[in-house]
Design a protein around this motif. Sequence first.
Motif, PDB file in Angstrom:
ATOM      1  N   SER A 138       1.077  -1.376  -0.244  1.00  0.00           N
ATOM      2  CA  SER A 138       0.196   0.697  -0.517  1.00  0.00           C
ATOM      3  C   SER A 138       0.979   0.883   0.098  1.00  0.00           C
ATOM      4  O   SER A 138       1.982   1.065   0.223  1.00  0.00           O
ATOM      5  CB  SER A 138      -1.104   0.008   1.156  1.00  0.00           C
ATOM      6  N   GLU A 139       0.635   2.482  -0.870  1.00  0.00           N
ATOM      7  CA  GLU A 139       1.192   3.648  -0.418  1.00  0.00           C
ATOM      8  C   GLU A 139       0.924   3.918   0.957  1.00  0.00           C
ATOM      9  O   GLU A 139       1.744   5.046   0.731  1.00  0.00           O
ATOM     10  CB  GLU A 139       0.626   4.629  -2.074  1.00  0.00           C
ATOM     11  N   ASP A 140      -0.131   3.718   1.228  1.00  0.00           N
ATOM     12  CA  ASP A 140      -0.100   4.737   3.062  1.00  0.00           C
ATOM     13  C   ASP A 140       0.839   3.609   3.615  1.00  0.00           C
ATOM     14  O   ASP A 140       0.402   2.251   4.112  1.00  0.00           O
ATOM     15  CB  ASP A 140      -1.726   4.000   2.885  1.00  0.00           C
ATOM     16  N   PRO A 141       1.674   4.256   4.439  1.00  0.00           N
ATOM     17  CA  PRO A 141       3.015   3.988   5.233  1.00  0.00           C
ATOM     18  C   PRO A 141       2.018   3.776   6.714  1.00  0.00           C
ATOM     19  O   PRO A 141       2.349   2.060   7.021  1.00  0.00           O
ATOM     20  CB  PRO A 141       3.394   5.050   5.527  1.00  0.00           C
ATOM     21  N   GLY A 142       0.746   4.478   6.924  1.00  0.00           N
ATOM     22  CA  GLY A 142       0.135   3.683   7.935  1.00  0.00           C
ATOM     23  C   GLY A 142      -0.463   1.862   7.775  1.00  0.00           C
ATOM     24  O   GLY A 142      -0.767   1.220   9.283  1.00  0.00           O
ATOM     25  N   VAL A 143      -1.241   1.761   6.946  1.00  0.00           N
ATOM     26  CA  VAL A 143      -1.586   0.207   6.453  1.00  0.00           C
ATOM     27  C   VAL A 143       0.153  -0.671   6.840  1.00  0.00           C
ATOM     28  O   VAL A 143      -0.749  -1.766   7.028  1.00  0.00           O
ATOM     29  CB  VAL A 143      -2.105   0.972   5.062  1.00  0.00           C
ATOM     30  N   ARG A 144       0.674  -0.217   5.408  1.00  0.00           N
ATOM     31  CA  ARG A 144       2.279  -0.554   5.862  1.00  0.00           C
ATOM     32  C   ARG A 144       2.365  -1.298   7.336  1.00  0.00           C
ATOM     33  O   ARG A 144       2.845  -2.307   8.046  1.00  0.00           O
ATOM     34  CB  ARG A 144       3.287   0.067   5.163  1.00  0.00           C
ATOM     35  N   ALA A 145       2.329  -0.546   9.210  1.00  0.00           N
ATOM     36  CA  ALA A 145       2.879  -0.514   9.810  1.00  0.00           C
ATOM     37  C   ALA A 145       1.640  -1.886  10.432  1.00  0.00           C
ATOM     38  O   ALA A 145       2.220  -2.396  11.002  1.00  0.00           O
ATOM     39  CB  ALA A 145       2.550   0.889  10.183  1.00  0.00           C
ATOM     40  N   ILE A 146       0.200  -1.051   9.983  1.00  0.00           N
ATOM     41  CA  ILE A 146      -0.554  -1.879  10.630  1.00  0.00           C
ATOM     42  C   ILE A 146      -0.617  -3.733  10.476  1.00  0.00           C
ATOM     43  O   ILE A 146      -0.590  -4.568  10.933  1.00  0.00           O
ATOM     44  CB  ILE A 146      -1.996  -1.612  10.282  1.00  0.00           C
ATOM     45  N   VAL A 147       0.081  -3.030   8.692  1.00  0.00           N
ATOM     46  CA  VAL A 147      -0.282  -5.369   8.558  1.00  0.00           C
ATOM     47  C   VAL A 147       1.038  -5.505   8.696  1.00  0.00           C
ATOM     48  O   VAL A 147       1.348  -6.832   9.075  1.00  0.00           O
ATOM     49  CB  VAL A 147       0.007  -5.112   6.680  1.00  0.00           C
ATOM     50  N   SER A 148       1.986  -4.876   9.041  1.00  0.00           N
ATOM     51  CA  SER A 148       3.116  -5.738   9.419  1.00  0.00           C
ATOM     52  C   SER A 148       3.117  -6.287  10.564  1.00  0.00           C
ATOM     53  O   SER A 148       3.738  -7.075  11.417  1.00  0.00           O
ATOM     54  CB  SER A 148       4.525  -4.397   8.848  1.00  0.00           C
ATOM     55  N   ASP A 149       2.647  -5.242  11.325  1.00  0.00           N
ATOM     56  CA  ASP A 149       2.680  -5.756  12.837  1.00  0.00           C
ATOM     57  C   ASP A 149       1.498  -7.211  13.003  1.00  0.00           C
ATOM     58  O   ASP A 149       1.741  -8.210  13.890  1.00  0.00           O
ATOM     59  CB  ASP A 149       1.892  -5.020  13.955  1.00  0.00           C
ATOM     60  N   ALA A 150       0.791  -7.146  12.460  1.00  0.00           N
ATOM     61  CA  ALA A 150      -0.053  -8.435  12.652  1.00  0.00           C
ATOM     62  C   ALA A 150       0.304  -9.469  11.592  1.00  0.00           C
ATOM     63  O   ALA A 150      -0.059 -10.642  12.328  1.00  0.00           O
ATOM     64  CB  ALA A 150      -1.651  -7.656  11.582  1.00  0.00           C
ATOM     65  N   LEU A 151       1.066  -9.349  10.767  1.00  0.00           N
ATOM     66  CA  LEU A 151       1.576 -10.125   9.843  1.00  0.00           C
ATOM     67  C   LEU A 151       2.282 -11.246  10.855  1.00  0.00           C
ATOM     68  O   LEU A 151       2.608 -12.626  10.581  1.00  0.00           O
ATOM     69  CB  LEU A 151       2.537  -9.696   8.828  1.00  0.00           C
ATOM     70  N   GLY A 152       2.189 -10.848  11.451  1.00  0.00           N
ATOM     71  CA  GLY A 152       3.866 -10.877  12.879  1.00  0.00           C
ATOM     72  C   GLY A 152       3.293 -12.234  13.292  1.00  0.00           C
ATOM     73  O   GLY A 152       3.299 -13.041  14.303  1.00  0.00           O
TER      74      GLY A 152
END
Length: 837
Positions: free
Chosen positions: A559-573
């Motif tokens: 996603s171009e939205d860094p907020g989305v990338r951050a949320i998803v990165s946390d969740a993928l863990g």
Amino acid sequence: MVPVQGKYATPGEAYQTRLHSDLIQCVVNGNIGPSQVQYPQGGNVALFGPPNIDRLVANQDVPGLIRASEYDRDPDIRRQACEALGLMPDERSLAPLIRRMVDSEFAVREAAARALGQMGDPRAIDSLAAVVESEQEDLSPIAIEALGYIGTEDAVPTLLLCLSDEPLAEVAIEALSRTGAPAVVPLMNIINGRDRKADEKAAASRALHGMDPEVALDLAPLVGDRRSMERFIAARALGELGSEEAISVLVTMLGSTDLQLQPHVLAGLAQIGTNATPALVAALQSESRLQQRSAIDALGRIADPMAAGPLAQVIAGDNPVLRDLALQALARIPDEAALESIATVLHSDSWTARRQVAAALGLAGRRDSIPVLLELLKDSNQTVQRAAASSLSQLGWRPAADTDPAAAASYAVALGLWPRVAQYGEAAVEPLLSILEENAWEQRRQPTEVLASLGDVAVEPCIRALAHADRGVRHSAAFALGRLGDKRAVEPLITLMDDRIEEVRATAARSLGQIGDPAAIQVLGEHLTDVQAVRGPAADALVRMGEAGTPVLLAALDSEDPGVRAIVSDALGDTGSHEAALALIDRLTDDVEAVRQAAVRGLVHLDEVAIEPLYGQLDAEAVLTRVSVAAIMGQIGRPECIPGLYTLVRDSEEAVHVAAAAALEKIWLAAASKAQPLDNVAEMYVMTFTDAPEDEELQAWLISEAFGDLTTARADLQQVHTRIMVDQSLLHEQFESAEEYDYAYGSMYNRYTSWIEAEGGVIEEWDSRFYHREITTMGDDPATHVVFLYYAAGPDEPEEEEAEDGPIDEDAADSPEANAEDDSAAEADADTEAELD
């Protein structure tokens, strides 16, 4: 003969009084002017015979009557003269009458005292009070009556003292009743005084109630005086008086803005009782809202059934404040008509009116209102329900076996008796949903938890509640449906994902994740780009979907939205996916710091799954990647990470090898702190290499600083041996700075193991650890020193040999031969010590 200058002209007179000097002082120095102290010439009267009192009265000859009052030959003439002077008040008579109160004849003294009372001149009070205080049984009652007729404030204290004198009490009561307003407050103080005797209080009460009704009007200025602290007592006194005049004053004062006075005015009206009802009902039509409100309050206190009709008219009016007050007043009236008037409000559109009814009935203690309260218990408004339940509790009502389950459940819900609510099953659903309205989550949490515990009976009601107008109800219903886990709720919850309230959407997302139906994956993926409060729950819900949800999360990493990338990165863990680990490694070099940190957290959560992909990045081109790998391995803390960290600690980049050294330190400290105490270990051996010059004091300080975590981690060790090695060739001379040092581990470790072997120490795998610390010295020439440590456990303590089993010959132990052997051994030990010395 008339007393002159403190002496009596006739020594043989039988009557003498200790008041004589006081009275003369009153005449000469007191309230009477010098012109009034002229003694009439008694001799002139005697030359022409006895004075003719009737003629003197007919001619209104005050001077002649004064001279006649001094006629010493006939006490009857003096008496008549005094009586006549009392009937024609003249200030010239004051001094002669005062003098006559010490006359030798009682009849003259009595006539003089009565005359002073009839004159009503306050200047005579001191003289009359002196008579009372002298306890003259014959004249005191007359003086008390006179004080009552004078009736000013100065006369009151003497009269009050007489209330405690039984022979004079009745006369004092009558006298006080004549004094009027000045005596009211003092009498009330006696009535309310805690230290007063019962007979004194009764006498004061009789005096108060014997006053002229007009006294109430005289009290009006005092009651209305904000500066007077006595206005409160005066208001209460009006209640004691209870006359129409008193009622008029009190009702008028209901409109006063003196808020401190109002309770006393209301108490006074309540004291009067039903006699005040007509005036209070009339005050309901006052133009003053304050007077109207206070009149309603007073009618409630009096509780006269005659007021039920007028109060019902107030209820029907358009003023909500007056209506609520009238409801409270009606609830206090023990009358069927009053209860019927209250019942008309049960279906009012105003929930505040219904709540007021519920509260008022409980406060009034009316058990005949229980059916009304049970009806209010089913009200749609939770505040009304709570008020009804509280009033029922005050009245002593409790649910019985035959109580309607809906009413019983409503009662338990309204009072927050959560452990009981669940036992009512389906009957508790609607009360629980009702109480969710207009409350914050802190107040809704417990009823929502109970709702979720009811099982299948709550599913359909909660689904219907998803469309409720109140956001709190929608939120709680969605929460309960997630706990219930019924797939019937999936489609309604998907619809709720379009709710305008972000809190509701977030809860719907969580509940969809709890139910775990793949049908929700698409809508959850769409809401990964929602507001911050919804993104996290949507991502967590996709994680709960398992392998079916992971591809959606992986796709969102781009996603171009860094907020989305951050949320998803946390969740993928939390996915446990190897693909997630590979994807997160790529995000370790993201342009946004928050995303990089989230990727690190995600990889740490993946734990063992991430180790293999992390090893693949030990020689990554980006320094930031290698630093992150070292940090992640340190947080994972598994033994499998240690070889990789030893590789990174040799990295040419300072940031990488420092991060790797810190990670290694964290791992061994964690292991050491969790390890069980070693058996038979009494010592620890530590070999230290520093880059410090050969300065013993500085070296000692560096080692003490470096040992902080080490000794804390292994508190079970009893002693620490250290060996400091300053290797100038390795750490100082050969290299320009410690930062450029290539970490010669092999050389260090060889020297370390040689020393341990020489000392007899034991090297075990978990004991042998590398410890790196940078320590900065402060002062005029601050410098940073690098300290490297290896440590190992001490040698095993030898086990004590067990004594051979066998019988002990106690006699042999005490034999001379045994004692001789002991003495020989002691002498040998002494010789050995001497040789050593």
